[in-house]
Motif scaffolding. Structure first.
Motif, PDB file in Angstrom:
ATOM      1  N   HIS A 182       0.811  -1.210   0.000  1.00  0.00           N
ATOM      2  CA  HIS A 182       0.000   0.000   0.000  1.00  0.00           C
ATOM      3  C   HIS A 182       0.851   1.270   0.000  1.00  0.00           C
ATOM      4  CE1 HIS A 182      -3.976  -1.735   0.180  1.00  0.00           C
ATOM      5  NE2 HIS A 182      -3.514  -2.630   1.032  1.00  0.00           N
ATOM      6  N   ARG A 183       2.107   1.175   0.480  1.00  0.00           N
ATOM      7  CA  ARG A 183       2.980   2.340   0.431  1.00  0.00           C
ATOM      8  C   ARG A 183       3.465   2.606  -0.984  1.00  0.00           C
ATOM      9  NH1 ARG A 183       5.972   1.018   4.369  1.00  0.00           N
ATOM     10  NH2 ARG A 183       7.676   0.024   3.232  1.00  0.00           N
ATOM     11  N   ASN A 184       3.653   1.526  -1.750  1.00  0.00           N
ATOM     12  CA  ASN A 184       4.207   1.675  -3.094  1.00  0.00           C
ATOM     13  C   ASN A 184       3.159   1.625  -4.188  1.00  0.00           C
ATOM     14  OD1 ASN A 184       6.825   1.797  -2.067  1.00  0.00           O
ATOM     15  ND2 ASN A 184       7.027  -0.437  -2.058  1.00  0.00           N
ATOM     16  N   ARG A 185       1.904   1.372  -3.828  1.00  0.00           N
ATOM     17  CA  ARG A 185       0.889   1.171  -4.853  1.00  0.00           C
ATOM     18  C   ARG A 185       0.692   2.415  -5.704  1.00  0.00           C
ATOM     19  NH1 ARG A 185      -4.691   1.502  -4.160  1.00  0.00           N
ATOM     20  NH2 ARG A 185      -4.424   1.463  -1.904  1.00  0.00           N
ATOM     21  N   ARG A 186       0.842   3.591  -5.126  1.00  0.00           N
ATOM     22  CA  ARG A 186       0.639   4.813  -5.899  1.00  0.00           C
ATOM     23  C   ARG A 186       1.755   5.031  -6.919  1.00  0.00           C
ATOM     24  NH1 ARG A 186      -0.016   6.656  -0.496  1.00  0.00           N
ATOM     25  NH2 ARG A 186      -2.204   6.722   0.146  1.00  0.00           N
ATOM     26  N   ARG A 187       2.926   4.414  -6.704  1.00  0.00           N
ATOM     27  CA  ARG A 187       4.062   4.625  -7.606  1.00  0.00           C
ATOM     28  C   ARG A 187       4.191   3.498  -8.631  1.00  0.00           C
ATOM     29  NH1 ARG A 187       7.956   5.485  -2.435  1.00  0.00           N
ATOM     30  NH2 ARG A 187       6.934   7.333  -1.583  1.00  0.00           N
ATOM     31  N   SER A 188       3.430   2.447  -8.448  1.00  0.00           N
ATOM     32  CA  SER A 188       3.569   1.296  -9.340  1.00  0.00           C
ATOM     33  C   SER A 188       2.213   0.786  -9.729  1.00  0.00           C
ATOM     34  CB  SER A 188       4.359   0.187  -8.624  1.00  0.00           C
ATOM     35  OG  SER A 188       4.332  -0.996  -9.390  1.00  0.00           O
ATOM     36  N   MET A 189       2.088   0.299 -10.960  1.00  0.00           N
ATOM     37  CA  MET A 189       0.837  -0.241 -11.447  1.00  0.00           C
ATOM     38  C   MET A 189       0.826  -1.759 -11.352  1.00  0.00           C
ATOM     39  SD  MET A 189      -0.856   2.372 -12.024  1.00  0.00           S
ATOM     40  CE  MET A 189      -2.276   1.619 -12.809  1.00  0.00           C
ATOM     41  N   VAL A 190       1.776  -2.369 -10.607  1.00  0.00           N
ATOM     42  CA  VAL A 190       1.814  -3.824 -10.463  1.00  0.00           C
ATOM     43  C   VAL A 190       0.608  -4.254  -9.649  1.00  0.00           C
ATOM     44  CG1 VAL A 190       3.102  -5.777  -9.527  1.00  0.00           C
ATOM     45  CG2 VAL A 190       4.317  -3.861 -10.575  1.00  0.00           C
ATOM     46  N   SER A 191      -0.156  -5.201 -10.136  1.00  0.00           N
ATOM     47  CA  SER A 191      -1.373  -5.622  -9.452  1.00  0.00           C
ATOM     48  C   SER A 191      -1.032  -6.609  -8.362  1.00  0.00           C
ATOM     49  CB  SER A 191      -2.333  -6.284 -10.446  1.00  0.00           C
ATOM     50  OG  SER A 191      -1.776  -7.477 -10.943  1.00  0.00           O
ATOM     51  N   PRO A 192      -1.831  -6.635  -7.274  1.00  0.00           N
ATOM     52  CA  PRO A 192      -1.564  -7.583  -6.191  1.00  0.00           C
ATOM     53  C   PRO A 192      -1.736  -9.020  -6.642  1.00  0.00           C
ATOM     54  CG  PRO A 192      -3.678  -6.471  -5.883  1.00  0.00           C
ATOM     55  CD  PRO A 192      -2.971  -5.779  -7.008  1.00  0.00           C
ATOM     56  N   GLU A 193      -2.567  -9.248  -7.673  1.00  0.00           N
ATOM     57  CA  GLU A 193      -2.799 -10.614  -8.129  1.00  0.00           C
ATOM     58  C   GLU A 193      -1.530 -11.277  -8.654  1.00  0.00           C
ATOM     59  OE1 GLU A 193      -4.628  -8.063  -8.765  1.00  0.00           O
ATOM     60  OE2 GLU A 193      -6.638  -8.528  -8.041  1.00  0.00           O
ATOM     61  N   SER A 194      -0.629 -10.449  -9.191  1.00  0.00           N
ATOM     62  CA  SER A 194       0.580 -11.022  -9.788  1.00  0.00           C
ATOM     63  C   SER A 194       1.705 -11.208  -8.791  1.00  0.00           C
ATOM     64  CB  SER A 194       1.065 -10.124 -10.930  1.00  0.00           C
ATOM     65  OG  SER A 194       1.435  -8.852 -10.424  1.00  0.00           O
ATOM     66  N   THR A 195       1.549 -10.743  -7.559  1.00  0.00           N
ATOM     67  CA  THR A 195       2.653 -10.779  -6.598  1.00  0.00           C
ATOM     68  C   THR A 195       2.286 -11.425  -5.276  1.00  0.00           C
ATOM     69  OG1 THR A 195       2.048  -8.583  -5.788  1.00  0.00           O
ATOM     70  CG2 THR A 195       3.663  -8.688  -7.570  1.00  0.00           C
ATOM     71  N   ALA A 196       1.044 -11.837  -5.079  1.00  0.00           N
ATOM     72  CA  ALA A 196       0.645 -12.319  -3.766  1.00  0.00           C
ATOM     73  C   ALA A 196      -0.092 -13.640  -3.870  1.00  0.00           C
ATOM     74  CB  ALA A 196      -0.245 -11.286  -3.085  1.00  0.00           C
ATOM     75  N   SER A 197      -0.121 -14.361  -2.750  1.00  0.00           N
ATOM     76  CA  SER A 197      -0.868 -15.609  -2.672  1.00  0.00           C
ATOM     77  C   SER A 197      -2.361 -15.300  -2.663  1.00  0.00           C
ATOM     78  CB  SER A 197      -0.496 -16.350  -1.393  1.00  0.00           C
ATOM     79  OG  SER A 197      -1.017 -15.643  -0.274  1.00  0.00           O
ATOM     80  N   PRO A 198      -3.227 -16.284  -2.929  1.00  0.00           N
ATOM     81  CA  PRO A 198      -4.669 -16.040  -2.955  1.00  0.00           C
ATOM     82  C   PRO A 198      -5.212 -15.439  -1.659  1.00  0.00           C
ATOM     83  CG  PRO A 198      -4.183 -18.155  -3.965  1.00  0.00           C
ATOM     84  CD  PRO A 198      -2.899 -17.655  -3.393  1.00  0.00           C
ATOM     85  N   ILE A 199      -4.668 -15.891  -0.525  1.00  0.00           N
ATOM     86  CA  ILE A 199      -5.172 -15.369   0.759  1.00  0.00           C
ATOM     87  C   ILE A 199      -4.836 -13.890   0.892  1.00  0.00           C
ATOM     88  CG2 ILE A 199      -4.893 -15.494   3.264  1.00  0.00           C
ATOM     89  CD1 ILE A 199      -4.575 -18.485   3.001  1.00  0.00           C
ATOM     90  N   ILE A 200      -3.593 -13.530   0.554  1.00  0.00           N
ATOM     91  CA  ILE A 200      -3.202 -12.126   0.658  1.00  0.00           C
ATOM     92  C   ILE A 200      -3.922 -11.295  -0.400  1.00  0.00           C
ATOM     93  CG2 ILE A 200      -1.275 -10.515   0.467  1.00  0.00           C
ATOM     94  CD1 ILE A 200       0.506 -12.559   1.719  1.00  0.00           C
ATOM     95  N   GLN A 201      -4.151 -11.891  -1.584  1.00  0.00           N
ATOM     96  CA  GLN A 201      -4.926 -11.177  -2.608  1.00  0.00           C
ATOM     97  C   GLN A 201      -6.294 -10.782  -2.062  1.00  0.00           C
ATOM     98  OE1 GLN A 201      -5.226 -13.380  -6.283  1.00  0.00           O
ATOM     99  NE2 GLN A 201      -3.069 -13.968  -6.210  1.00  0.00           N
ATOM    100  N   ALA A 202      -6.944 -11.707  -1.366  1.00  0.00           N
ATOM    101  CA  ALA A 202      -8.262 -11.418  -0.796  1.00  0.00           C
ATOM    102  C   ALA A 202      -8.187 -10.306   0.237  1.00  0.00           C
ATOM    103  CB  ALA A 202      -8.850 -12.683  -0.177  1.00  0.00           C
TER     104      ALA A 202
END
Length: 442
Positions: free
Chosen positions: A41-61
């Protein structure tokens, strides 16, 4: 009314579920997961990388749920429901008549070609807001619609009396009913956070109005019902803007093939223009007059048919006038001046404004204190706490006794009684939240 619910309800949705990070399969790695959330959440404004591509299903939720929560919370504001919560419930066995009226039934069942608008009008003090709260509770119990309500409040903070506050509150409520709205709202929320690189931004009226008009008709899986109370408590310019917005929303709903019902209340002034609507004028309804009779019978301490009939005739359908008069008559009765009750009633002005003037002037040895407390309440930039009002009275009228506040001597009960006495019963203490002090009574 529920017979037609199945036809109007449309498709049904399974309840949403969100994962709980503390109960995940990662066991004791909670701190690691939380660190991931913080970094993302600190870097989300600077990057367009989606959480789906970097996190496990539980963390994605977890990420998805947090983003939705942040988005929805950005629409809320202090005392969003303050006016609604501070409206007293209806007197027992009153107001039920409206649900049997053809004008209400036709509106609720959406059987008339009127854009689904029911307009309840009334003079000041007739009890419109009390009736609107009762209608809201009825509609919620019927559960045929996705419901959102807004009660304008001219005595509240700025957002409570503006179209922007209405739009934010309505969308806040609708997100709970229609999670699909997040699909269109989240990109707007993300862009704002990226553009401002902080949480120091505000929603704007034009963008929310545009979102309502374009997206609400597309995303409704259920019929929609809006309740808007006290529209006249906007500025005169804003009143017509809200009216035009509601008409545009109704047209878009018709064009999209969804059911939209709007119940609106206002005084007769300022003038509001609608092309199609059904209306109910409160003071002209016989059943409203019967409600006043029930109130008088239940609340007047001394049972006297002549006095009760005289109150009804002089009230002209103004519920607030009845409440104030009965308070004065009961006070005379409690003081043992039963014979004076008829004289007190005869001296009461028929007009509400004249009644207020009389309450301020009549037998008021502390008139300066009354004027001071009303000035404090009316001119304050935000609602005041009882303690602030009390010590403002002392500072303005008896400043030499000011000192450290001892709560054991100056108790909440003393403060409340002083406020009621000094204001002649015209200032009420309600539950609310003060932004600068973190909450309390106002």
């Amino acid at each position: 009314m529920k017979d037609n619910a199945g036809r109007r309800m449309g498709t049904t949705r399974a309840p949403a579920h969100s994962a709980n990070i503390s109960g995940s399969n990662f066991g004791n790695n909670i701190r690691i997961q939380q660190s991931f959330l913080n970094i993302f959440h600190r870097n989300r404004r600077r990057s367009m990388v989606s959480p789906e591509s970097t996190a496990s299903p539980i963390i994605q939720a977890q990420l998805k749920e947090k983003e939705r929560t942040d988005c929805r919370r950005s629409l809320s504001f202090h005392d969003r429901d303050a006016r609604l919560e501070n409206i007293s419930p209806v007197q027992q066995d009153t107001c039920e008549w409206i649900f049997q009226m053809p004008v209400f039934q036709n509106w609720y069942e959406h059987t008339e070609r009127d854009n689904g608008l029911l307009w309840i009008k009334g003079n000041p003090g007739t009890g419109k807001s009390t009736l609107m709260k009762h209608i809201l509770k009825y509609c919620q119990a019927e559960a045929d619609y996705a419901i959102a309500a807004y009660f304008f409040n001219a005595r509240g903070a700025q957002l409570e009396q503006t179209p922007l506050g209405m739009l934010r509150s309505l969308l806040f409520q609708l997100l709970e009913h229609e999670p699909r709205l997040y699909d269109q709202l989240l990109p707007i929320h993300r862009k704002k956070q990226q553009d401002y690189d902080s949480d120091d931004w505000e929603w704007r009226e034009p963008e929310l109005k545009s979102f309502f008009l374009s997206e609400i008709p597309k995303c409704q899986s259920r019929p929609l019902l809006l309740i808007i109370d006290a529209l006249d408590e906007c500025s005169e310019l804003d009143v017509q803007k809200v009216a035009e917005f509601l008409e545009d929303l109704s047209k878009n709903a018709v064009n999209s093939g969804i059911t939209l019902n709007v119940c609106l209340s206002s005084r007769h002034f300022p003038s509001i223009r609608f092309k199609k609507y059904q209306q109910l004028v409160l003071e002209k309804e016989k059943q409203h007059d019967e409600d006043i009779i029930k109130y008088i019978s239940s609340n007047l301490n001394k049972k006297d048919e002549d006095i009760e009939e005289a109150i009804r005739k002089k009230s002209s359908g103004i519920f607030m006038w009845v409440v104030l008069v009965i308070r004065l008559l009961n006070r005379a009765h409690e003081n043992g001046r039963v014979e004076a009750m008829k004289n007190v009633l005869d001296e009461m002005p028929n007009e509400l404004e004249e009644m207020f003037a009389m309450l301020l002037d009549r037998d008021n040895s502390d008139k300066d204190e009354t004027i001071l407390i009303l000035q404090c309440v009316l001119f304050a930039k935000r609602p005041l706490t009882p303690e602030e009002i009390y010590f403002a009275i002392i500072a303005g009228t008896n400043s030499h006794v000011l000192g450290m506040w001892d709560p054991l001597k100056i108790t909440p009960d003393i403060i409340q009684r002083r406020i009621i006495s000094s204001s002649r019963g015209l200032v009420e203490i309600c539950k609310g939240e003060i932004e600068t002090s973190g909450g309390g009574d106002t």
